[in-house]
Design an enzyme around this catalytic site. Sequence first.
Site, PDB file in Angstrom:
ATOM      1  N   CYS A   1     -42.449   2.803  18.706  1.00  0.00           N
ATOM      2  CA  CYS A   1     -42.321   1.833  19.805  1.00  0.00           C
ATOM      3  C   CYS A   1     -42.327   0.414  19.225  1.00  0.00           C
ATOM      4  CB  CYS A   1     -43.477   1.973  20.778  1.00  0.00           C
ATOM      5  SG  CYS A   1     -43.751   3.648  21.359  1.00  0.00           S
ATOM      6  N   MET A   2     -42.146  -0.565  20.104  1.00  0.00           N
ATOM      7  CA  MET A   2     -42.087  -1.952  19.645  1.00  0.00           C
ATOM      8  C   MET A   2     -43.399  -2.392  18.977  1.00  0.00           C
ATOM      9  SD  MET A   2     -41.186  -5.379  21.802  1.00  0.00           S
ATOM     10  CE  MET A   2     -39.426  -5.237  21.878  1.00  0.00           C
TER      11      MET A   2
ATOM     12  N   ARG B   1     -19.769 -11.302  -5.616  1.00  0.00           N
ATOM     13  CA  ARG B   1     -20.439 -11.900  -4.448  1.00  0.00           C
ATOM     14  C   ARG B   1     -20.046 -13.376  -4.357  1.00  0.00           C
ATOM     15  NH1 ARG B   1     -26.827 -10.713  -3.809  1.00  0.00           N
ATOM     16  NH2 ARG B   1     -27.012 -12.325  -5.398  1.00  0.00           N
TER      17      ARG B   1
ATOM     18  N   ARG C   1     -34.673 -15.093 -14.047  1.00  0.00           N
ATOM     19  CA  ARG C   1     -34.957 -15.263 -12.609  1.00  0.00           C
ATOM     20  C   ARG C   1     -35.605 -13.965 -12.125  1.00  0.00           C
ATOM     21  NH1 ARG C   1     -29.478 -16.154 -13.143  1.00  0.00           N
ATOM     22  NH2 ARG C   1     -29.126 -14.330 -11.838  1.00  0.00           N
TER      23      ARG C   1
HETATM   24  C1  LIG Z   1     -29.046 -14.812  -7.867  1.00  0.00           C
HETATM   25  C2  LIG Z   1     -30.311 -14.037  -7.974  1.00  0.00           C
HETATM   26  N1  LIG Z   1     -31.078 -14.187  -9.056  1.00  0.00           N
HETATM   27  C3  LIG Z   1     -32.234 -13.511  -9.208  1.00  0.00           C
HETATM   28  C4  LIG Z   1     -32.673 -12.620  -8.253  1.00  0.00           C
HETATM   29  C5  LIG Z   1     -33.947 -11.845  -8.470  1.00  0.00           C
HETATM   30  O1  LIG Z   1     -33.631 -10.500  -8.702  1.00  0.00           O
HETATM   31  P1  LIG Z   1     -34.770  -9.398  -8.890  1.00  0.00           P
HETATM   32  O2  LIG Z   1     -35.527  -9.372  -7.615  1.00  0.00           O
HETATM   33  O3  LIG Z   1     -34.022  -8.140  -9.144  1.00  0.00           O
HETATM   34  O4  LIG Z   1     -35.586  -9.836 -10.042  1.00  0.00           O
HETATM   35  C6  LIG Z   1     -31.897 -12.417  -7.126  1.00  0.00           C
HETATM   36  C7  LIG Z   1     -32.316 -11.450  -6.114  1.00  0.00           C
HETATM   37  O5  LIG Z   1     -31.585 -10.696  -5.577  1.00  0.00           O
HETATM   38  C8  LIG Z   1     -30.689 -13.151  -6.971  1.00  0.00           C
HETATM   39  O6  LIG Z   1     -29.913 -13.000  -5.895  1.00  0.00           O
END
Ligand SMILES: Cc1ncc(COP(=O)(O)O)c(C=O)c1O
Length: 396
Positions: free
Chosen positions: A315-316, A138, A223
């Site tokens: 519908c909307m 990515r 994260r």
């Molecule tokens: C770079 C990055 N770090 C951490 C996360 C968090 O991932 P998750 O929701 O699987 O814990 C994401 C979410 O897609 C992310 O793009």
Amino acid sequence: MNTSMIHRDAWVEIHLDCIEENIRQIRGHLPPATHFMAAVKANAYGHGDTQIAKLALKSGADSLAVALLSEAIVLRNQGIKGPILVLTPILPSNVDLAIDHDLTLTVFQESWLKEMRQYKKSTTPLKIHLKMDTGLGRIGIREKSEWLEIVSLLSHRDVIVEGVYTHFATANSSDPTYYHKQYARFQEMMEWVKEAGISVDYYHCANSASSLCFPENALDVVRIGVAMFGIYPSQHVKENIPFSLQPALSLHSKIAHIKKLQAGDFVGYDNAYQAKGEEWIATIPIGYADGWFRCFQGMDVLIDGKKMPIISKICMDQIMVRLPSKYPLGTKVTLIGRQGEEEITLYDLAEHIGSVPQEIPSMITYRVPKIYYYRGEVVEIVSEGNGNTKQSYALR
Ligand SMILES: Cc1ncc(COP(=O)(O)O)c(C=O)c1O
């Protein structure tokens, strides 16, 4: 609840206690020194960025992650003080905006660093985390040659390299082969950084799935997004962790209209549904402009603790549901969540649309008010907006 803040019969309920408990469980699963970065991008996966950021920091998160510069600025404008990492590249011309808001940026291109320097007027150094692409394909530095090109630009005093990170493609899979390949590649890349004499505070790689399945590989920071909201990254992860996650979000409405059809009567645009006999049909005031997209055609809702099918075309602003008998106007309808013994989960909905569970709450739009509960009380209501204005009533 002061219902005068809500002007329609469709609402999301978010139980902050569940998120607090999920954070506690995830933290307890990891080595104690691991920093917890709460991913609150995309309006905290639809749960409300400011509310979740505040709760996460209060519940022991050390920092926050968002995708966009604008998401980070919204949090700062709401008084959020913790460190914020912006996960996707911002426009080089916005560098001073990022510094003024005390944000940390993701950097991986030599060209970005050079261009940023043409715009940077602030004398404060820019805090960055370098992004490595170990196989997600990515964003990030992939090859050593790219690393060597960027490395000379990192010694200027106008940047501080705080962290180096990567992101996994398959950490939720039952086959760990590719995960281990990415992890090993990241170890190599960490050596590149050390060999270049760059000392960073934080190496990080783990998302929810990786943190839950491989806590021993958590490094300095995790994260966490989905798991914080009580969503399992996959069935495999669910079956392999020693605790359960609590889903925080549910979606509800009420019957707004009811009618009896005769055999042959039509319902909805394009006459998409025709009654086979005498049928009770309810109209529910939620539609695709609320995030209940046409892909949910054929799903059920819960009324009176039973599953009842959505019929015809969504519908909307409204959907129609077939009932087994007449129900009073105002009867509660649950689109995501539990009624008695029955439940419609994010996993059911994700399977129906061929996606992942976290896509569903992210689809719910600003038109649907959010009610926040904590310790059994309503603590905040975010009223439905018009896209530009969002009114929020802090109750406590
Ligand atoms: C770079 C990055 N770090 C951490 C996360 C968090 O991932 P998750 O929701 O699987 O814990 C994401 C979410 O897609 C992310 O793009």
